[in-house]
Scaffold this motif. Structure first.
Motif, PDB file in Angstrom:
ATOM      1  N   HIS A 140       0.852  -1.199   0.000  1.00  0.00           N
ATOM      2  CA  HIS A 140       0.000   0.000   0.000  1.00  0.00           C
ATOM      3  C   HIS A 140       0.891   1.255   0.000  1.00  0.00           C
ATOM      4  O   HIS A 140       1.875   1.314   0.737  1.00  0.00           O
ATOM      5  CB  HIS A 140      -0.887  -0.012   1.258  1.00  0.00           C
ATOM      6  CG  HIS A 140      -2.076   0.891   1.110  1.00  0.00           C
ATOM      7  ND1 HIS A 140      -1.966   2.250   1.104  1.00  0.00           N
ATOM      8  CD2 HIS A 140      -3.389   0.605   0.961  1.00  0.00           C
ATOM      9  CE1 HIS A 140      -3.166   2.785   0.959  1.00  0.00           C
ATOM     10  NE2 HIS A 140      -4.062   1.791   0.857  1.00  0.00           N
ATOM     11  N   SER A 141       0.505   2.241  -0.812  1.00  0.00           N
ATOM     12  CA  SER A 141       1.350   3.443  -0.918  1.00  0.00           C
ATOM     13  C   SER A 141       1.354   4.264   0.373  1.00  0.00           C
ATOM     14  O   SER A 141       2.183   5.163   0.544  1.00  0.00           O
ATOM     15  CB  SER A 141       0.872   4.318  -2.071  1.00  0.00           C
ATOM     16  OG  SER A 141      -0.424   4.797  -1.783  1.00  0.00           O
ATOM     17  N   PRO A 186       4.956   3.148   2.529  1.00  0.00           N
ATOM     18  CA  PRO A 186       5.977   2.709   1.556  1.00  0.00           C
ATOM     19  C   PRO A 186       7.288   2.296   2.227  1.00  0.00           C
ATOM     20  O   PRO A 186       7.620   2.821   3.294  1.00  0.00           O
ATOM     21  CB  PRO A 186       6.199   3.974   0.717  1.00  0.00           C
ATOM     22  CG  PRO A 186       5.841   5.110   1.619  1.00  0.00           C
ATOM     23  CD  PRO A 186       4.787   4.619   2.567  1.00  0.00           C
ATOM     24  N   THR A 241      11.794   1.900  -3.296  1.00  0.00           N
ATOM     25  CA  THR A 241      10.876   1.101  -4.118  1.00  0.00           C
ATOM     26  C   THR A 241      11.603   0.628  -5.375  1.00  0.00           C
ATOM     27  O   THR A 241      12.689   1.133  -5.708  1.00  0.00           O
ATOM     28  CB  THR A 241       9.680   1.962  -4.567  1.00  0.00           C
ATOM     29  OG1 THR A 241      10.210   3.068  -5.310  1.00  0.00           O
ATOM     30  CG2 THR A 241       8.856   2.467  -3.395  1.00  0.00           C
ATOM     31  N   GLY A 273       4.673   0.470 -12.472  1.00  0.00           N
ATOM     32  CA  GLY A 273       3.461   0.990 -11.833  1.00  0.00           C
ATOM     33  C   GLY A 273       2.195   0.776 -12.608  1.00  0.00           C
ATOM     34  O   GLY A 273       2.188   0.750 -13.846  1.00  0.00           O
ATOM     35  N   ASN A 276      -1.761   4.378  -5.930  1.00  0.00           N
ATOM     36  CA  ASN A 276      -1.626   3.999  -4.520  1.00  0.00           C
ATOM     37  C   ASN A 276      -1.157   2.560  -4.327  1.00  0.00           C
ATOM     38  O   ASN A 276      -1.356   1.969  -3.278  1.00  0.00           O
ATOM     39  CB  ASN A 276      -2.931   4.264  -3.766  1.00  0.00           C
ATOM     40  CG  ASN A 276      -4.105   3.498  -4.370  1.00  0.00           C
ATOM     41  OD1 ASN A 276      -3.932   2.827  -5.389  1.00  0.00           O
ATOM     42  ND2 ASN A 276      -5.262   3.599  -3.751  1.00  0.00           N
ATOM     43  N   ILE A 305       2.258   0.196  -4.526  1.00  0.00           N
ATOM     44  CA  ILE A 305       3.728   0.117  -4.720  1.00  0.00           C
ATOM     45  C   ILE A 305       3.982  -1.002  -5.720  1.00  0.00           C
ATOM     46  O   ILE A 305       3.581  -2.147  -5.492  1.00  0.00           O
ATOM     47  CB  ILE A 305       4.439  -0.234  -3.383  1.00  0.00           C
ATOM     48  CG1 ILE A 305       4.111   0.770  -2.276  1.00  0.00           C
ATOM     49  CG2 ILE A 305       5.944  -0.386  -3.586  1.00  0.00           C
ATOM     50  CD1 ILE A 305       4.706   2.143  -2.451  1.00  0.00           C
TER      51      ILE A 305
END
Ligand SMILES: CCCCCCCC/C=C\CCCCCCCC(=O)N[C@@H](CCCCN)C(=O)O
Ligand SMILES: [Zn+2]
Ligand SMILES: [Zn+2]
Length: 453
Positions: free
Chosen positions: A206-207, A210, A214, A295, A299, A301
């Motif tokens: 979950h963003s 973080p 990443t 991506g 929201n 990762i």
């Protein structure tokens, strides 16, 4: 006059298995329609190779003369609709220029060669020296199914070529800083290529919570390190040395002295010419970040980030050395490196008084482009189908007989690719003369003129 219909056919090659095959078939039908003499003359055989490429065998009247080959391609890179003055497949004419993808790379050659031959045939000309014409259909995506298959077919037939002429360089007018008059650069080699895929995997999540780093951040840092740390300067260690020595007298004082003494001044010269992208491509192995993917939602990762990096290898370097430098520069085991494509720079073709092709090109350039003040050996910064022909000859040359001004180089693969009607006519004239000049059986005497020889 340019066969505008050829530009209107969108023969786009996107990936090896993603070609516009409908357009390729249409292109084949188109050339049969507009060059009837080429397709119906008794001493010319035409064959379709690898489904869409064309091989023409023009049987000369004197079998003792070793044949040569002219190479071009019909496929083009994709073109966006936006950014162009006219749509890229409209072949619109404006102020003496024809706009369209392929006008410089490389339908001008494909159509120009066939046009020159058609003109000669209509004048009942039969060449003495046999020659081959290869029109590839997938040069922009490797040439493996077109150009390479043509080369393999000829090799299986035991063909040896006296020389081969392909795209890859031109008459540069104002492209090289410090040289005012147009100079013809005939590339005697082409740079190698290495394409790497870089991948970073990390745990998705979950963003809102973080991790410190990443997959995107790690990969971005790695590619940024590659961009910020260019490959070493190698100016003066490859055939570009010969090129600048040949061109030395074109520079005004004191640069002419500097260029004549590159053994001493190459570090200084390389620092000056590397400032421009084309100059930089002569100085070193270039690094180009070309694809970056990661991506799926703002929201989330991402688990995966990947990038492609394309290196064009300086003639004084090899794939293995570049790969080592890349690993040292990235210096992060979390970045997985895989090789997508790799080949070393191509061998250097002969450039001397005994090189038949060079003598014929010189004579033809002087006939057709009398304002060209020097003819020099160069380096092709991209890759061409000619690299598949090294088993047939060691005399491979890359030269498009077209005048390129400073802003033309970025039109190749870019926006607003165009050729002037006058330049296209000159290209046909060059090829028309070249075919006739190739009928000599002995080398012409060295030409005593103000041209660089
Ligand atoms: C000191 C300055 C010297 C400047 C010299 C610059 C000369 C520029 C003149 C002409 C540009 C020629 C462009 C080269 C043709 C390349 C053809 C091409 O696009 N090939 C593709 C093949 C892709 C195959 C897939 N791996 C390519 O190289 O990407
Ligand atoms: Zn091309
Ligand atoms: Zn191209």
């Amino acid at each position: 006059m340019f066969s505008l219909g050829a530009i209107k056919i969108p023969t786009v090659a996107f990936l090896r298995k993603q070609l516009n095959t409908t357009a390729l078939i249409e292109f084949g039908k188109y050339i049969q329609k507009v060059f009837p003499a080429v397709f119906s003359t008794e001493f010319i055989q035409h064959e379709v190779v690898g489904e869409y490429s064309y091989l023409f065998t023009v049987r000369g009247s004197d079998p003792q003369l070793m044949p040569y080959m002219l190479l071009a391609h019909m496929d083009v890179v994709p073109a966006s609709e936006e950014g162009w003055k006219f749509p890229p497949f409209s072949a619109e004419e404006d102020e003496g220029y024809i706009y369209g993808r392929g006008t410089l790379d490389n339908k001008n050659s494909a159509i120009g060669i066939l046009q020159a031959l058609e003109f000669l045939l209509r004048r009942n000309y039969r060449p003495r020296r046999s020659f081959y014409i290869g029109i590839g259909h997938d040069e922009e995506v490797s040439g493996l199914d077109g150009g390479k298959q043509i080369a393999m077919l000829l090799q299986a037939r035991g063909v040896k070529l006296s020389f081969l002429l392909d795209e890859g360089s031109g008459i540069l007018d104002g492209v090289i800083e410090g040289i005012k008059s147009p100079v013809a650069l005939i590339a005697v080699t082409e740079k190698g290529s290495l394409t790497l895929n870089l991948t970073v995997r990390s745990d998705p999540g979950h963003s809102s919570a973080p991790p410190k780093e990443t997959s995107i951040g790690i990969l971005a840092a790695a590619v940024s390190r590659l961009e910020k740390n260019p490959m070493p300067r190698l100016f003066g260690y490859g055939p570009e040395l010969m090129m600048f020595e040949h061109l030395a007298s074109e520079f005004a004082f004191p640069l002419n002295i500097v260029m004549k003494n590159l053994w001493l001044f190459s570090p200084l010269v390389s620092r000056i010419i590397e400032r421009k992208p084309t100059g930089n491509s002569m100085v070193r192995t270039t690094t180009a970040l070309t694809i970056f993917k990661a991506g799926i939602k703002f929201n989330v990762i991402p688990h995966l980030a990947s990038a492609a990096v394309n290196f064009r290898i300086h003639p004084a370097q090899k794939v293995a050395e570049v790969l080592e430098i890349v690993k040292d520069t990235i210096d992060d085991d979390r970045v997985e490196i895989t090789v997508t494509e790799a080949f070393d720079p191509l061998p250097i073709s002969p450039w001397d008084d005994q090189a038949l092709g060079v003598q014929i090109f010189r004579r033809t350039i002087m006939d057709v482009f009398p304002h060209v003040s020097s003819i020099a050996p160069g380096v092709c910064i991209g890759n061409t189908d000619s690299r598949h022909f090294t088993n047939l000859t060691d005399a491979i040359y890359r030269f498009n007989p077209v005048v390129l001004k400073a802003d033309d180089v970025s039109r190749i693969h870019g926006w607003n690719e165009r050729i002037s009607v006058k330049d296209y006519e000159k290209q046909v004239e060059f090829l028309f003369q070249l075919i006739q000049n190739s009928d000599i059986d002995k080398l012409p005497k060295p030409h005593l003129s103000t041209h660089e020889l």
